[in-house]
Design an enzyme around this catalytic site. Structure first.
Site, PDB file in Angstrom:
ATOM      1  N   LYS A  69      -2.150 -13.681  19.891  1.00  0.00           N
ATOM      2  CA  LYS A  69      -3.155 -14.650  19.477  1.00  0.00           C
ATOM      3  C   LYS A  69      -2.512 -15.680  18.552  1.00  0.00           C
ATOM      4  CE  LYS A  69      -7.724 -14.996  17.411  1.00  0.00           C
ATOM      5  NZ  LYS A  69      -8.905 -14.275  16.972  1.00  0.00           N
ATOM      6  N   HIS A  71      23.290   0.454  12.205  1.00  0.00           N
ATOM      7  CA  HIS A  71      24.396   1.399  12.314  1.00  0.00           C
ATOM      8  C   HIS A  71      25.158   1.144  13.608  1.00  0.00           C
ATOM      9  CE1 HIS A  71      22.810   3.617   8.905  1.00  0.00           C
ATOM     10  NE2 HIS A  71      21.618   3.397   9.435  1.00  0.00           N
ATOM     11  N   ASN A 114       0.828  -1.202   0.000  1.00  0.00           N
ATOM     12  CA  ASN A 114       0.000   0.000   0.000  1.00  0.00           C
ATOM     13  C   ASN A 114       0.869   1.261   0.000  1.00  0.00           C
ATOM     14  OD1 ASN A 114      -2.320   1.642   0.176  1.00  0.00           O
ATOM     15  ND2 ASN A 114      -3.348   0.105   1.427  1.00  0.00           N
ATOM     16  N   GLY A 151      -0.948  -1.233   8.854  1.00  0.00           N
ATOM     17  CA  GLY A 151      -0.432   0.105   8.615  1.00  0.00           C
ATOM     18  C   GLY A 151       0.498   0.605   9.701  1.00  0.00           C
ATOM     19  N   ARG A 185       4.706  -8.479  20.322  1.00  0.00           N
ATOM     20  CA  ARG A 185       4.610  -9.751  21.046  1.00  0.00           C
ATOM     21  C   ARG A 185       3.368 -10.486  20.564  1.00  0.00           C
ATOM     22  NH1 ARG A 185       1.937  -6.110  23.446  1.00  0.00           N
ATOM     23  NH2 ARG A 185       0.272  -6.451  24.923  1.00  0.00           N
ATOM     24  N   THR A 224      10.948  -6.624  16.437  1.00  0.00           N
ATOM     25  CA  THR A 224      12.379  -6.639  16.701  1.00  0.00           C
ATOM     26  C   THR A 224      12.967  -8.049  16.693  1.00  0.00           C
ATOM     27  OG1 THR A 224      12.007  -6.754  19.080  1.00  0.00           O
ATOM     28  CG2 THR A 224      12.215  -4.553  18.107  1.00  0.00           C
TER      29      THR A 224
END
Length: 181
Positions: A178, A111, A81, A137, A175, A160
């Site tokens: 479900k 970095h 999108n 989104g 995290r 992460t």
């Protein structure tokens, strides 16, 4: 070993290398063309020149930005999108039936924490996204993450670490909230 080869191998590299600068310039030209082209069929041709789309039918909506494009591999029926950023200093491999909400960021570069090193070096780790994944989104997926098949990343999540198949993840850091199967 060239700086590009170092980059793709996950080694420290100099992003100011002329070959890498030329690659980014190519991507800028193509993304500007993509983002300003109103005709859907001409936009599709630009997408196929910019990224590697398995079926040649990937849809990337305008407002798309990337570093190189050539390191992005999209599966069949991929949809990206508006206003997404895919920084592809390492490979970004996306499976079939991918759904990507607006404003999603897939970020492979990293970095150094040391300010002196950060002036001239960076590294990158690949991102792998399985089949039938939906990224909501504004979500951000960081370097080195693998997202399993059929998983959903909630809007605004910051991913992460790896996401297993058949789960919904949300939050910062993301995290599992479900299980889908």
């Amino acid at each position: 070993m060239t700086e590009r080869e170092k980059m793709l191998a996950g080694l420290a590299y100099d992003p100011g290398d002329p070959e890498l600068r030329d690659g980014r310039a190519r991507a800028v030209g193509l993304t500007v063309a993509l983002n300003t082209e109103p005709d859907r069929s001409r936009r599709a041709a630009i997408v196929n020149e910019l990224v590697q789309a398995r079926d040649g039918a990937a849809v990337i909506m305008p407002g798309f930005f990337c570093d190189y494009g050539v390191n992005i591999h999209l599966g069949e029926r991929a949809f990206v999108n508006a206003n997404c950023v895919f920084l592809d200093c390492a490979e970004i491999r996306i499976g079939d039936n991918f759904q990507c909400g607006p404003g999603v960021q897939l970020l492979t570069p990293e970095h150094p924490l040391d300010a002196i090193q950060r002036r001239s070096l960076e590294t990158a780790r690949p991102i792998v996204v399985g089949d039938d994944v939906w990224i909501g989104g504004g979500a951000i997926v960081l370097a080195g993450v693998t997202v399993g098949d059929r998983s959903v990343i909630g809007a605004g999540a910051v991913v992460t670490r790896d996401v297993p198949s058949d789960v919904v993840v949300v939050g910062n850091p993301a995290r599992v909230v479900k299980r889908l199967a």
